[in-house]
Design a protein around this motif. Structure first.
Motif, mmCIF file in Angstrom:
data_model
loop_
_atom_site.group_PDB
_atom_site.id
_atom_site.type_symbol
_atom_site.label_atom_id
_atom_site.label_comp_id
_atom_site.label_asym_id
_atom_site.label_seq_id
_atom_site.Cartn_x
_atom_site.Cartn_y
_atom_site.Cartn_z
ATOM 1 N N UNK A 10 0.799 -1.231 0.000
ATOM 2 C CA UNK A 10 0.000 0.000 0.000
ATOM 3 C C UNK A 10 0.823 1.268 0.000
ATOM 4 N N UNK A 11 2.025 1.227 -0.607
ATOM 5 C CA UNK A 11 2.915 2.400 -0.584
ATOM 6 C C UNK A 11 2.784 3.233 -1.862
ATOM 7 N N UNK A 16 2.741 0.317 -8.226
ATOM 8 C CA UNK A 16 2.352 0.538 -9.626
ATOM 9 C C UNK A 16 0.976 1.186 -9.739
ATOM 10 N N UNK A 17 0.154 1.108 -8.700
ATOM 11 C CA UNK A 17 -1.128 1.818 -8.706
ATOM 12 C C UNK A 17 -1.135 2.850 -7.570
ATOM 13 N N UNK A 18 0.033 3.390 -7.298
ATOM 14 C CA UNK A 18 0.239 4.416 -6.270
ATOM 15 C C UNK A 18 -0.201 3.959 -4.884
ATOM 16 N N UNK A 19 -0.186 2.654 -4.673
ATOM 17 C CA UNK A 19 -0.550 2.105 -3.369
ATOM 18 C C UNK A 19 -2.053 2.073 -3.124
ATOM 19 N N UNK A 39 11.029 -0.983 -1.083
ATOM 20 C CA UNK A 39 9.578 -0.719 -1.056
ATOM 21 C C UNK A 39 9.137 -0.260 0.325
ATOM 22 N N UNK A 40 9.789 -0.803 1.357
ATOM 23 C CA UNK A 40 9.416 -0.411 2.726
ATOM 24 C C UNK A 40 9.758 1.056 3.007
ATOM 25 N N UNK A 41 10.740 1.578 2.275
ATOM 26 C CA UNK A 41 11.118 2.987 2.475
ATOM 27 C C UNK A 41 10.091 3.936 1.842
ATOM 28 N N UNK A 42 9.284 3.402 0.947
ATOM 29 C CA UNK A 42 8.303 4.249 0.271
ATOM 30 C C UNK A 42 7.205 4.634 1.263
ATOM 31 N N UNK A 43 6.811 5.921 1.299
ATOM 32 C CA UNK A 43 5.774 6.333 2.256
ATOM 33 C C UNK A 43 4.385 5.847 1.852
ATOM 34 N N UNK A 44 3.460 5.914 2.801
ATOM 35 C CA UNK A 44 2.055 5.634 2.492
ATOM 36 C C UNK A 44 1.548 6.800 1.623
ATOM 37 N N UNK A 45 0.534 6.566 0.788
ATOM 38 C CA UNK A 45 0.034 7.677 -0.035
ATOM 39 C C UNK A 45 -0.529 8.793 0.841
ATOM 40 N N UNK A 46 -0.453 10.017 0.343
ATOM 41 C CA UNK A 46 -1.024 11.138 1.069
ATOM 42 C C UNK A 46 -2.546 10.953 1.152
ATOM 43 N N UNK A 47 -3.165 11.304 2.292
ATOM 44 C CA UNK A 47 -4.634 11.117 2.400
ATOM 45 C C UNK A 47 -5.411 11.794 1.281
ATOM 46 N N UNK A 48 -4.863 12.881 0.715
ATOM 47 C CA UNK A 48 -5.600 13.567 -0.370
ATOM 48 C C UNK A 48 -5.760 12.652 -1.592
ATOM 49 N N UNK A 49 -4.902 11.640 -1.687
ATOM 50 C CA UNK A 49 -4.979 10.678 -2.807
ATOM 51 C C UNK A 49 -6.288 9.888 -2.794
ATOM 52 N N UNK A 50 -6.944 9.883 -1.623
ATOM 53 C CA UNK A 50 -8.226 9.178 -1.527
ATOM 54 C C UNK A 50 -9.244 9.739 -2.520
ATOM 55 N N UNK A 51 -9.071 10.983 -2.860
ATOM 56 C CA UNK A 51 -10.059 11.647 -3.708
ATOM 57 C C UNK A 51 -9.647 11.719 -5.178
#
Ligand SMILES: Cc1ncc(C[n+]2csc(CCOP(=O)(O)OP(=O)(O)O)c2C)c(N)n1
Ligand SMILES: [Mg+2]
Length: 393
Positions: A142-143, A147-150, A356-368
């Motif tokens: 989920x990062x 490939x689908x931005x998490x 991959x573990x170093x990659x951050x979680x998507x920003x919450x704004x990505x929800x939209x």
């Protein structure tokens, strides 16, 4: 040129067809040529079509490449299993180990301009299309760099720049979508084809027949690839299908039954199918294959089939072992080199996981994002329907 024959025994159960062993291989003549002709272990079976030749052209490089890619795919799936158990991957997760020959045989016959669309068992198809391990593991966890931005997870891998249209969770739903892609290919006369993949369980879905009817009427360049791993979740094919001869299920549409554990047979069938559909419209390829893991992570995979069945297929038909035996029997590689390849695949996978573990979680704004068409000013409210929380971009 070598002629190599893999001899099939007819006295086994249908799942346990024998793997070529070195003492069963025959070299009829040899030269310095880099071309090999290898005969598939079992013949193709055609429905309303004359099957292609069993003699498959290949090269030492291609065989090495098959070995490396399948080893990497298998390692990726085994690592995904561990990450899931460590709760670093959540939600759905369907593994592909056992079925690797379908992914690589198909890629060996087509270009990245041709399209592929599949169901949720999609990790290795993505890798075959040129996706990276880091993108795969980041997506699984989920990062942001997935490939689908998490935002897709295990079931929704995509790589549109090399013709991979996902990654779909609704059983059978990708088949009409694939026929639609083939429609656009025919419309734009780009000379490309679509491989739309589905399972033996999905083969009983109504939408498949509707899509096939339309595709046949319009002569669309679509190849329906039924990955028959003999189970839909915990249901054996014979309990779900009145006729499990999936290559014949298109009735008026021709079909071919293929040993889906033999990468060379898959390559031959896909090459044949691509040429066929560009001239004539749809075809069905039934790939006889097997999944080693359970259906998904909640299924141990051993309650509806025997351990003997699983280990029997591993021993007799494993797609990686088949290629290993060919490479060794013809002195195209050594035991040690092949072991080294396996070792470096482990390392490559471990490094990709660390990255991959170093990659951050998507920003919450990505929800939209990627939900509604941009620019409509859609407003989002809180649960009380009063407080305006956001205007969607
Ligand atoms: C329309 C629909 N029905 C049921 C499900 C639940 N479901 C998910 S996978 C699956 C089995 C599909 O088996 P198969 O097509 O053989 O594919 P495999 O998992 O073996 O690759 C089912 C019933 C679903 N996702 N969508
Ligand atoms: Mg299945």
């Amino acid at each position: 040129m070598f002629l190599i024959k893999q001899i099939a025994s007819s006295s086994r159960s249908s799942l346990l067809k024998p793997l070529a062993t070195s003492n069963l291989l025959r070299r009829s003549f040899s030269s310095e040529s880099e071309t090999l002709s290898i005969e598939t272990s079992i013949p193709f079976i055609g429905h309303r079509i004359d099957p292609p030749s069993r003699t498959v052209e290949t090269t030492p490089n291609e065989l090495m490449d098959f070995f490396k890619t399948m080893v990497l795919m298998r390692r990726m799936e085994i690592a995904a299993d561990s990450l899931y158990k460590a709760k670093l991957i959540r939600g759905f997760c369907h593994l592909y180990d056992g079925q690797e020959a379908v992914a690589i045989g198909m890629e060996a016959a087509i270009t990245k301009k041709d399209a592929i669309i599949t169901a949720y068992r999609d990790h290795c198809i993505f890798l075959g299309r040129g996706g990276t391990l880091v993108q795969a593991f980041a997506e699984l966890m989920g990062r942001k760099d997935g490939c689908s931005k998490g935002k897709g997870g295990s079931m929704h891998f995509y790589k549109k720049d090399s013709g991979f249209f996902g990654g779909h969770g609704i059983v059978g739903a990708q088949v009409p979508l694939g026929c639609g892609i083939a429609f656009s290919q025919k419309y734009s006369k780009d000379g490309c084809v679509t491989f739309t993949m589905y399972g033996d369980g999905a083969a009983n879905q109504g939408q498949l027949f509707e899509a096939l009817n339309m595709s046949a009427l319009l002569d669309l360049p679509v190849i329906l690839v039924c990955e028959n791993n003999h189970y839909g979740m915990g249901t054996a094919e014979w309990r779900a299908a009145k006729s499990p001869a999936y290559y014949k299920r298109g009735d008026y549409v021709p079909g071919l039954k293929v040993d889906g554990m033999d990468a060379l047979a898959v390559k031959q069938a896909c090459k044949f199918a691509k040429e066929y559909v560009l001239k004539n419209g749809p075809i069905i390829l039934e790939m006889d294959t097997y999944r080693y893991h359970g259906h998904s992570m909640s299924d141990p995979g051993s309650t509806y089939r025997t351990r003997d069945e699983i280990s029997g297929v591993r021993q007799e038909r494993d797609p990686i072992e088949r290629i290993r035996k060919l490479l060794l029997a013809h002195e195209l590689s050594t035991e040690k080199d092949l072991k080294d390849i396996e070792k470096s695949a482990r390392k490559e996978v471990d490094e990709a996981i660390a990255k991959a573990k170093e990659s951050p979680m998507p920003d919450p704004s990505e929800l939209f994002t990627n939900v509604y068409v941009k620019g409509y000013g859609v407003e989002s409210f809180g649960a009380d329907r009063k407080e305006l929380r956001a205007v969607l971009p």
